[in-house]
Scaffold this motif. Structure first.
Motif, mmCIF file in Angstrom:
data_model
loop_
_atom_site.group_PDB
_atom_site.id
_atom_site.type_symbol
_atom_site.label_atom_id
_atom_site.label_comp_id
_atom_site.label_asym_id
_atom_site.label_seq_id
_atom_site.Cartn_x
_atom_site.Cartn_y
_atom_site.Cartn_z
ATOM 1 N N LYS A 240 0.372 -3.066 0.117
ATOM 2 C CA LYS A 240 -0.823 -3.066 -1.058
ATOM 3 C C LYS A 240 -1.706 -1.677 -0.729
ATOM 4 O O LYS A 240 -1.836 -1.011 -1.654
ATOM 5 N N ALA B 107 -3.632 1.083 2.674
ATOM 6 C CA ALA B 107 -3.838 1.525 3.970
ATOM 7 C C ALA B 107 -5.228 1.879 4.109
ATOM 8 O O ALA B 107 -5.730 2.808 3.188
ATOM 9 N N LEU B 108 -6.277 1.646 5.298
ATOM 10 C CA LEU B 108 -7.191 2.274 5.100
ATOM 11 C C LEU B 108 -7.213 3.713 6.016
ATOM 12 O O LEU B 108 -6.173 3.805 6.688
ATOM 13 N N PRO B 109 -8.111 4.636 5.783
ATOM 14 C CA PRO B 109 -8.045 5.875 6.197
ATOM 15 C C PRO B 109 -8.230 6.070 7.893
ATOM 16 O O PRO B 109 -8.564 4.871 8.487
ATOM 17 N N PHE B 110 -7.722 7.243 8.411
ATOM 18 C CA PHE B 110 -7.911 7.424 9.617
ATOM 19 C C PHE B 110 -7.006 6.623 10.565
ATOM 20 O O PHE B 110 -7.307 6.157 11.616
ATOM 21 N N GLY C 186 -6.327 3.435 10.012
ATOM 22 C CA GLY C 186 -6.722 2.221 9.902
ATOM 23 C C GLY C 186 -5.828 1.363 9.563
ATOM 24 O O GLY C 186 -4.615 1.420 9.259
ATOM 25 N N PRO C 187 -6.007 -0.262 9.452
ATOM 26 C CA PRO C 187 -5.098 -1.059 9.195
ATOM 27 C C PRO C 187 -4.475 -1.073 7.565
ATOM 28 O O PRO C 187 -5.378 -0.380 6.766
ATOM 29 N N MET D 68 -2.853 -3.365 4.121
ATOM 30 C CA MET D 68 -3.105 -4.729 3.569
ATOM 31 C C MET D 68 -1.778 -4.897 2.888
ATOM 32 O O MET D 68 -1.174 -4.082 2.512
ATOM 33 N N CYS E 211 -2.620 -12.420 1.088
ATOM 34 C CA CYS E 211 -2.624 -11.077 1.576
ATOM 35 C C CYS E 211 -3.165 -11.248 3.340
ATOM 36 O O CYS E 211 -3.773 -12.188 3.509
ATOM 37 N N ILE E 212 -2.691 -10.269 3.942
ATOM 38 C CA ILE E 212 -2.980 -10.221 5.205
ATOM 39 C C ILE E 212 -3.355 -8.695 5.702
ATOM 40 O O ILE E 212 -2.921 -7.868 5.083
ATOM 41 N N GLY E 213 -4.294 -8.607 6.717
ATOM 42 C CA GLY E 213 -4.332 -7.250 7.256
ATOM 43 C C GLY E 213 -3.757 -6.975 8.354
ATOM 44 O O GLY E 213 -3.724 -8.052 9.402
ATOM 45 N N LEU E 214 -3.030 -5.842 8.816
ATOM 46 C CA LEU E 214 -2.475 -5.670 9.907
ATOM 47 C C LEU E 214 -2.676 -4.218 10.331
ATOM 48 O O LEU E 214 -2.792 -3.602 9.620
ATOM 49 N N ARG E 215 -2.700 -4.003 11.657
ATOM 50 C CA ARG E 215 -2.787 -2.599 12.101
ATOM 51 C C ARG E 215 -1.422 -1.813 11.736
ATOM 52 O O ARG E 215 -0.449 -2.103 11.829
ATOM 53 N N ARG F 44 -0.087 0.451 13.493
ATOM 54 C CA ARG F 44 0.587 0.562 14.837
ATOM 55 C C ARG F 44 1.791 -0.609 14.616
ATOM 56 O O ARG F 44 3.012 -0.371 15.037
ATOM 57 N N GLU F 45 1.286 -1.745 14.465
ATOM 58 C CA GLU F 45 2.131 -2.882 14.280
ATOM 59 C C GLU F 45 3.174 -3.077 13.113
ATOM 60 O O GLU F 45 4.270 -3.318 13.076
#
Lengths: 665, 75, 66
Positions: free
Chosen positions: B42, B44-47, B49-50, B52, B59-63, B65-66
């Protein structure tokens, strides 16, 4: 009868609990609201209901999940109530299967059937009940629809024990049988225990260890052997194989009970999410919301009402009571006690009730809407810099209401290290009690910029918390940080929930003010009234002034080296509101007008700001200390938390005051 | 390809989760995220960040990196 | 005069009562103003101390351990 209420996180267990027991427990729209076990009496007195933290499976990862598994192992419940989210059946049924295997009578409350319907999911309740061989009752816990049926069901004498069993395949079944044979001394269902052991459930293993009659070594050998076999044949872990088997069964069941209509509309949630979790707007939106809340609390609603209350207390009310006391010929001692002690002290705290109500209302709104989980998502990147994850931000936000539930909320964090750090930094969050201090000072010195000044204190608290978190993480063993958060759909907050939540929290504030803050006020007043030379001495000659005069030089470098400020800070350890009630007493001079007026003479704006910063940080209150102890587990760490707060407060205040002075404020 | 290579709003099927750590895997399984499920990336947050995701209607939020350890194939 | 005595005793008595109660409650780590006050307090592995919540009973400061 004891009924255990179990279900996935954020499926409405506590809402149902409240409906079924007529109690009022804390509810919210995010994962991990309930972090403790709660007991209530079912309506009609038919038994007790135990509300447990939400779990995805009985194999726990975080501490709150462990509480639920631990409860089942105690084998006290006679029956289980599994609440299932109709809009996420496939995931919810994993827990249901494990509960069916547990072997106690089970009834399923199929919740949020309305949400499922709006997403185009129709469920054949009858078919589901037949497939699982248990009663399924459709409910809408938030509105209480269908909850009566559950009560009626529990009123029945004979409860249905399901005979639902999955065939996990020859190898696993053989192992289950072998392990079950070794467990004959156990009271709990052997098949369930065996399966949990095969899945690697640590809490079950610890439980088995306590039973000396069980040959643990043989069990572990069986598990290892099977693990190896599965690894060779199916190329996955044993736990995974069991999971897959269950998933397959669930899919078979769902095929029969669910009819899905194609529904690809952008939902209400999608639209809001595209704004609040926007790349660039996420954090600014969060800060704007906070600013808006403070603006409402201080500039628009709270302060005007509270000024009116203040005028009433120090004006008409004091006058009436004074006249009344005159009429009954009260002694000067009693007159002073009531007018200068009780009314000034307790009244000084009560006047801030309007601000509290407004703030609590907005906190409840955030909690119930579903925004909380988004805050965790938006803040994750920043929290990562501090060595934490976004989930740690939820306890911090809850800490804005009261630090204690904030500290307890840290239980839902998966990693022990991150959990510990979160507990250590939560006391730096500006709780509602501290708001009374800000209201007093900001009202006296920064009338026009109240909201901004208060926001700056909240942000300062968060920034310092993150800095400290970074510092602490250097001293702790490195752990792989994890961040996975469920983002529930937004909901229009329930008016009843909002009202109850605001009412309960505000009532707590008033109760606190009229019980032990009143008690403390009486003591402080007595000390300010009596001195070495008898009663009714000049306040500067009182015991209070003499004793607290020793503290004054200690805080003098911070700009408020008066015995009055020293006294207020000492009593503030009891509760932060006591800072305000104490100030009301020590600065109370007859006919001098309102407290605000006196205070604005006694401090400069810079001193006032420094004082607010110091009150924000200097010590967790008396009730918070044991809560910290309970979460960190050692006295040493508890003392450390208290001491670092004092040191941090001193250093930060010193810097602010001295730099401010150099800049000419 | 990996999950984070998807464009915003694109859908894909999960092929392999085994690159993530045990703990992450268990949590993902808890949330119903397994091989064969369809996932929608859906935002991604900047820098860094995690991000969606939407899986199984939630909906889930995930890093990030993962998320980079999750292999998918576009549907 | 009598009135003053009664008032004095009442106020100081109440003050003493609230302070002792507060300190007792604080030892358990609970905040008077927080919503969790009715919740049971539980350390892991000590499940015998469940606080009973009775319906329609707002005064739940004292725990009744079962």
């Amino acid at each position: 009868m004891e009924v255990a209420l179990l279900g996935n996180p954020n499926t409405g267990k506590t809402s149902l609990f409240n409906e079924l027991t007529g109690s009022y427990e804390y509810v919210g729209n995010w994962t991990g609201v309930t972090v403790d076990k709660k007991v209530g009496t079912l309506k009609k007195q038919i038994g007790q209901l135990i509300d447990l933290p939400g779990v995805y499976a009985l194999n726990p990862i975080s501490k709150d999940e462990g509480i639920a598994s631990q409860y089942l192992l105690e084998n006290r419940c006679t029956s289980t109530l599994n609440i299932v989210d109709a809009s996420g059946l496939s995931r919810n049924l994993h827990l249901t299967i494990q509960l069916l295997e547990f072997g106690k009578p089970l009834v399923i409350g199929l919740n949020m059937v309305d949400v499922a319907k709006s997403r185009g999911i129709a469920i054949d309740v009858h078919q589901l009940s037949e497939e699982l061989n248990v009663p399924v009752l459709p409910i809408i816990a938030r509105t209480g629809k269908g909850c009566r049926d559950i009560l009626d069901y529990f009123s029945l004498e004979n409860q249905h024990v399901s005979h639902f069993s999955i065939d996990y395949g020859e190898k696993i079944e053989k192992a289950i049988e072998n392990i079950s044979d070794l467990l004959h001394e156990e009271q709990l269902n052997h098949r369930w225990l065996a399966l949990q052991l095969l899945q690697g459930n640590q809490i079950v293993l610890d439980h088995i260890k306590t039973n000396k009659g069980i040959d643990l070594e043989r069990i572990q050998r069986i598990i290892q052997e099977l693990d190896k076999q599965i690894e060779e044949v199916e190329k996955c872990s044993l736990a995974r194989a069991i999971y897959s088997k269950r998933k397959q069964i669930i899919n078979d069941i769902l095929e029969k009970v669910i009819t899905k209509e194609k529904n690809s509309d952008r939902t209400f949630t999608d639209i809001i999410d595209s704004i609040v979790t926007n790349k660039f707007l996420g954090i600014p939106i969060f800060l704007s919301i906070m600013y808006f809340i403070f603006h409402m609390t201080f500039n628009w609603i709270g302060t005007p009402v509270s000024d009116w209350l203040d005028g009433f207390f120090s004006g008409s009310l004091s006058e009436w009571i004074g006249q009344g006391l005159q009429a009954v010929h009260a002694t000067p001692f009693i007159r002073a006690l009531i007018l200068n002690g009780l009314i000034a002290g307790v009244g000084g705290v009560i006047v801030f009730v309007p601000q509290m109500i407004v703030l609590f209302f907005f906190i409840s709104l955030i909690e119930d809407s579903g925004y909380m989980a988004r805050v965790a998502l938006v803040m994750d990147r920043i929290m990562q810099v501090a060595g934490l994850n976004g989930k740690s931000f939820i306890p911090l936000v809850i800490g804005f209401g009261c630090n204690i539930p904030g500290i307890m909320a840290s239980r839902s964090i998966e990693q022990p290290k991150e959990r510990l750090i979160t507990v250590l930094i939560t006391p730096l969050m500006s709780c509602s009690a501290r708001l009374a201090v800000y209201s007093l000072f900001a009202g006296a010195f920064f009338a026009e910029y109240q909201a901004l000044v208060v926001l700056s204190l909240y942000v300062l608290g968060v920034i310092l918390a993150l800095v400290m978190a970074k510092v602490f993480s250097f001293f702790l063993k490195h752990e792989h940080s994890v961040f996975i958060v469920e983002l529930p759909p937004y909901r229009v907050p329930n008016a009843k929930t909002l009202f109850r939540s605001t009412w309960d929290k505000s009532k707590g504030f008033v109760k606190k003010a009229t019980t032990f803050i009143l008690g403390g006020t009486v003591v402080i007043w007595l000390l300010s009234y009596a001195g070495p030379h008898g009663l009714n001495v000049n306040i500067d000659q009182s015991f209070l002034a003499l004793v607290c005069g020793y503290i004054a030089p200690l805080v003098a470098p911070l700009g408020f080296g008066t015995w009055q400020a020293g006294t207020a800070l000492v009593s503030g350890f009891l509760a932060k509101e006591a800072v305000v009630s104490t100030m009301s007493i020590v600065y109370h001079a007859p006919h001098s007008g309102t407290l605000t007026g006196v205070i604005s003479q006694a401090f400069t704006p810079l001193q006032a700001y420094t004082f607010m910063v110091f009150s924000l940080l200097y010590i967790p209150c008396l009730s918070t200390v044991p809560a910290i102890y309970k979460e960190v587990g050692t006295r040493k760490l508890t003392w450390f938390t208290v001491m670092y707060c004092v040191a941090l407060a001193y250093i930060v205040s010193l810097v602010i005051y001295q730099v401010g002075r150099l800049m000419g404020f | 390809m990996i999950l984070t290579e998807l464009k915003k709003g694109e859908k894909a099927t999960i092929l392999n989760l085994s690159g993530t750590t045990e703990l992450v895997q268990q949590r993902l399984l808890d949330l119903g995220i397994t091989e064969g499920e369809e996932v929608c990336y859906k935002c991604a947050l900047p820098f860094g960040g995690p991000c969606m995701l939407e899986v199984c209607g939630q909906c889930i939020g995930l890093r990030r990196r993962e998320a980079k350890e999750i292999q998918v194939v576009r549907t | 005069m009598l009135f003053s005595y009664i008032f004095g005793i009442l106020i100081f008595g109440y003050a003493a009562l609230t302070i002792t109660r507060f300190i007792k409650k604080s030892r358990q780590g609970r905040c008077a103003a927080c919503a969790l006050q009715k919740a049971c307090e539980q350390k892991p592995n000590t499940c015998s101390n469940i606080v009973q919540i009775q319906k329609n009973e707002p005064q739940l400061i004292r725990n009744q351990h079962i």
